[in-house]
Design a protein around this motif. Structure first.
Motif, PDB file in Angstrom:
ATOM      1  N   VAL B 298      51.984  39.345 -12.071  1.00 18.04           N
ATOM      2  CA  VAL B 298      51.993  37.937 -12.505  1.00 18.04           C
ATOM      3  C   VAL B 298      53.433  37.454 -12.645  1.00 18.04           C
ATOM      4  O   VAL B 298      53.783  36.361 -12.182  1.00 18.04           O
ATOM      5  N   LEU B 299      54.265  38.299 -13.270  1.00 16.86           N
ATOM      6  CA  LEU B 299      55.652  37.881 -13.475  1.00 16.86           C
ATOM      7  C   LEU B 299      56.418  37.841 -12.161  1.00 16.86           C
ATOM      8  O   LEU B 299      57.290  36.996 -11.972  1.00 16.86           O
ATOM      9  N   GLU B 300      56.078  38.747 -11.268  1.00 17.01           N
ATOM     10  CA  GLU B 300      56.770  38.770  -9.980  1.00 17.01           C
ATOM     11  C   GLU B 300      56.508  37.475  -9.209  1.00 17.01           C
ATOM     12  O   GLU B 300      57.389  36.982  -8.500  1.00 17.01           O
ATOM     13  N   SER B 305      61.135  39.062  -8.971  1.00 14.91           N
ATOM     14  CA  SER B 305      61.560  40.457  -9.087  1.00 14.91           C
ATOM     15  C   SER B 305      60.564  41.230  -9.940  1.00 14.91           C
ATOM     16  O   SER B 305      59.806  40.645 -10.710  1.00 14.91           O
ATOM     17  N   ARG B 306      60.603  42.536  -9.792  1.00 14.00           N
ATOM     18  CA  ARG B 306      59.604  43.359 -10.455  1.00 14.00           C
ATOM     19  C   ARG B 306      59.999  43.710 -11.884  1.00 14.00           C
ATOM     20  O   ARG B 306      59.157  43.760 -12.764  1.00 14.00           O
ATOM     21  N   LEU B 307      61.246  44.042 -12.090  1.00 14.48           N
ATOM     22  CA  LEU B 307      61.651  44.537 -13.404  1.00 14.48           C
ATOM     23  C   LEU B 307      62.811  43.762 -14.015  1.00 14.48           C
ATOM     24  O   LEU B 307      62.725  43.267 -15.122  1.00 14.48           O
ATOM     25  N   THR B 308      63.912  43.693 -13.291  1.00 17.85           N
ATOM     26  CA  THR B 308      65.132  43.141 -13.875  1.00 17.85           C
ATOM     27  C   THR B 308      65.175  41.638 -13.636  1.00 17.85           C
ATOM     28  O   THR B 308      65.885  41.146 -12.780  1.00 17.85           O
ATOM     29  N   ALA B 324      48.515  29.726  -9.785  1.00 18.95           N
ATOM     30  CA  ALA B 324      48.258  31.155  -9.650  1.00 18.95           C
ATOM     31  C   ALA B 324      48.787  31.912 -10.871  1.00 18.95           C
ATOM     32  O   ALA B 324      48.157  32.858 -11.355  1.00 18.95           O
ATOM     33  N   PHE B 325      49.923  31.450 -11.385  1.00 20.77           N
ATOM     34  CA  PHE B 325      50.485  32.105 -12.558  1.00 20.77           C
ATOM     35  C   PHE B 325      49.584  31.914 -13.772  1.00 20.77           C
ATOM     36  O   PHE B 325      49.304  32.861 -14.522  1.00 20.77           O
ATOM     37  N   ILE B 326      49.091  30.682 -13.949  1.00 21.81           N
ATOM     38  CA  ILE B 326      48.239  30.414 -15.107  1.00 21.81           C
ATOM     39  C   ILE B 326      46.948  31.210 -15.001  1.00 21.81           C
ATOM     40  O   ILE B 326      46.508  31.848 -15.969  1.00 21.81           O
TER      41      ILE B 326
END
Lengths: 120, 524
Positions: B298-300, B305-308, B324-326
């Motif tokens: 979701v965050l990507e 980015s995946r982590l940082t 899509a995020f919501i």
């Protein structure tokens, strides 16, 4: 379950001791304080042995190189020989998997799967 | 509380000039310049009134060195900045490490980075650095370390004591989650004393900040804490916005809260898996990673980015959220909720886990205050302090949430607090999703070359691990004159030697894990 599974390639057997390992993944920044430890670890591994430099920090110092820096080894290949470089900051899981396949290719001389299609 | 402290401070030290500061601009209420000989008495004053020493740091102004102490209260909002000016050629100052245990490490840090000698400090040896560095790195001019100083700095070697066995845990030990090294002096199976040795991942973030412009330092914040990158990103961005007077659109504030809380959940459940793996239970690790992947996806989608992550910008966001995020966030909420009964069954009721963690690593309230412990560890000690509630930033003031608090303050309590915090975060996300307004996500016309006003600021945010304090000194150029990060894991690790004393070595792993350390953040 976990999406990125290195056990598929027989690479998932984790060993907590360098004396049972044949691959060292350097997965972060190597500082001057860490350097002697890292070299000792490498020398403790029995031959044949391989090294993967994972991430820009391990490859070249990455974003932490600047004029006047005082604590960084700019690339782990200045300390130990590196077989496969996996770029990225941080690398994606697929990148590390590809690194394993590249190493396998280097050792056996053939590739397990067809590689990514070269479009350029 | 502020007025009361001001009056009492004036009454106790008549010669001091106490200045009332603009809290909204500076992040602290009172400031006061103290002569070096008085600092111990002033620290004693704050100790009596149950303040804790949030951070001690040094700024090099070339003509003089300034040592800054930030004293703060747990349950009410009152921050005091105490400064001491000392001579840069022969910097000497009395220590306050006998009064506040948290000063013990901060003073070692200042000693090796600035060469300030703290009189009466029991152990002024290398903490981060090593004898290969022959100058004081954070001084503005290149000041060499004399041979005498170097000998003193590297004089401490716990390995060479005669009667007891010393065990090295790390720097490549699997259960330290990184390159933390702890030297344990053992008496049989029991730990007599523990000496953490830091700096194996010291990446010079604070030095780098002085060499980069404000926006150029943004990606660094994600690399400080790779598990809870959003919170660090948010902390830096909000500190700068406060310093430079940039307003943020409402929508951006809501998105910031949602993204940060999602990241907090992923951090907490990652800790859950890693902690249980340390204790020997490997299967929860696989379950939580499955959940964590959903959050990362979701965050990507919005950050790229995946982590940082480096998602927040001065004055807003990198880009707007989409449907899509919501939808993904809502799916994550229901998924995490549905997984909770499973974790309860797998872990919370597990007799092996409970017996391994109950009653070890007990942190009393007083010990927590003296060591400036923060975050879930502090809340487990029975002090429900949360920067989201105490000093609301972004739009936390509009959210309605409870802060969990524990009683026993052992490793089991810390576990319970973290799980309850996941529920808190879920509630915050739900409220933010319901209230999120339409509108722009970025303030127009934020200058590319930021030049904030002259002065300093101490800004705090709550990361998954505790209180992150950012102290910035600006001299009206486009890069910080000094940037100091008061990182939560560093303060939480300070309490470890006390907790480990007299425990079994296997329990030391359980205690260390319960503190939820992230090494890049400690070493900076």
């Amino acid at each position: 379950m976990a999406r990125f599974d290195i056990d598929r390639f027989g690479a998932g057997v984790f060993r907590p001791s360098p004396r049972q390992a044949d691959l060292m993944i350097v997965s972060g920044t190597v500082t001057k304080k860490m350097a002697p430890v890292l070299v000792t670890l490498y020398e403790q591994m029995p031959s044949p042995k391989w090294v993967i430099a994972m991430g820009n920090c391990a490859i070249s110092g990455g974003p932490f190189v600047f004029e006047g820096q005082y604590n960084l080894i700019e690339g782990v290949d200045k300390l130990v020989p590196v077989d496969v470089y996996v770029p990225g900051c941080p690398p994606r899981p697929e990148g590390l998997l590809e690194g394993f396949l590249k190493l396998e290719e280097k050792i056996t001389g053939k590739r397990r799967f067809p590689g990514p299609v070269q479009r350029w | 509380m502020v007025n009361k402290t001001e009056e009492e401070l004036k009454a106790a030290f008549s010669e001091l000039t106490v200045v009332k500061e603009d809290y909204n601009q500076k992040g602290y209420h009172l400031s006061c310049d103290v002569a070096p000989k008085d600092i111990a008495a002033v620290a004693g004053f704050f100790d009596e009134r149950r303040f804790y020493l949030a951070v001690e740091l040094c700024v090099d102004y070339r003509d003089y060195l300034e040592i800054v102490y930030i004293f703060s209260l747990h349950m009410s909002l009152c921050k005091v900045k105490i400064t001491v000016k000392i001579d840069p050629v022969k910097p000497v100052l009395p220590t306050i490490s006998g009064i506040f245990a948290s000063a013990y490490w901060y003073e070692r840090e200042i000693r090796e980075f600035y060469g300030v000698l703290f009189e009466g400090h029991p152990n002024l040896t290398y903490l981060f650095l090593h004898d290969g560095i022959d100058f004081y790195p954070l001084r503005k001019d290149r000041i060499p370390v004399t041979d005498n100083d170097k000998r003193e700095l590297s004089s401490f070697s716990p390995e060479q004591s005669e009667d007891s066995l010393c065990i090295n845990m790390g720097p490549q030990h699997p259960s330290t989650h990184g390159v933390l090294r702890v030297v344990l002096r053992m008496n049989g199976e029991y730990i007599e004393e523990a000496f953490p040795v830091l700096g194996y991942l010291h990446r010079m973030h604070e030095k780098m900040a002085e060499n980069r412009t404000y926006p150029q330092f943004l990606p660094n914040t994600g690399r400080l804490d790779y598990i809870g990158a959003m919170s660090f990103n948010l902390g830096y961005v909000t500190a700068l916005e406060r310093l430079a007077g940039i307003t943020v659109p409402e929508r951006a504030n809501y998105v910031r809260v949602i993204a940060t809380e999602l990241n907090r959940i992923s951090s907490h459940i990652f800790w859950l898996g890693a902690y249980l793996a340390d204790l020997g239970a490997l299967s929860p690790f696989l379950y939580v990673f499955d959940d964590r992947e959903q959050i990362l996806d979701v965050l990507e989608g919005i950050t790229g980015s995946r982590l940082t992550y480096c998602y927040f910008r001065f004055g807003g966001l990198y880009n707007d959220i989409d449907d899509a995020f919501i939808a993904g966030t809502k799916a994550v909420i229901s998924r995490i909720r549905s997984r909770f009964p499973l974790y309860e069954k797998l872990v919370t009721g597990n007799v092996i886990f409970v017996n391994r963690t109950r009653g070890i690593g007990v942190i009393e309230k007083e010990r927590a205050r003296k060591n400036a412990v923060s975050g879930p560890v502090l809340r487990a000690a029975g002090i429900p302090t949360d920067m989201r509630k105490l000093e609301p930033y972004a739009c936390y003031s509009e959210m309605n949430f409870e802060i969990p608090s524990g009683q026993r303050a052992d490793a089991l309590d810390i576990y319970n607090i973290r799980l309850r915090e996941v529920e808190t975060s879920l509630q915050i996300i739900e409220q933010a999703l319901a209230k999120i307004p339409e509108g722009p996500f970025m303030t127009p016309k934020v200058p590319k070359k930021l030049k904030p006003r002259k002065g300093d600021i101490y800004h705090t945010v709550e990361t998954p691990r505790g209180e992150l304090g950012i102290y910035i000194v600006s001299d009206e150029t486009d890069r910080p004159y000094r940037l100091k990060l008061r990182v939560p894991s560093f303060s939480n690790l300070m309490v470890f030697p006390e907790l480990a004393k007299g425990n079994l070595i296997a329990d030391a792993v359980a205690i260390l894990g319960s503190l939820d350390l992230v090494i890049p953040e400690i070493d900076r």
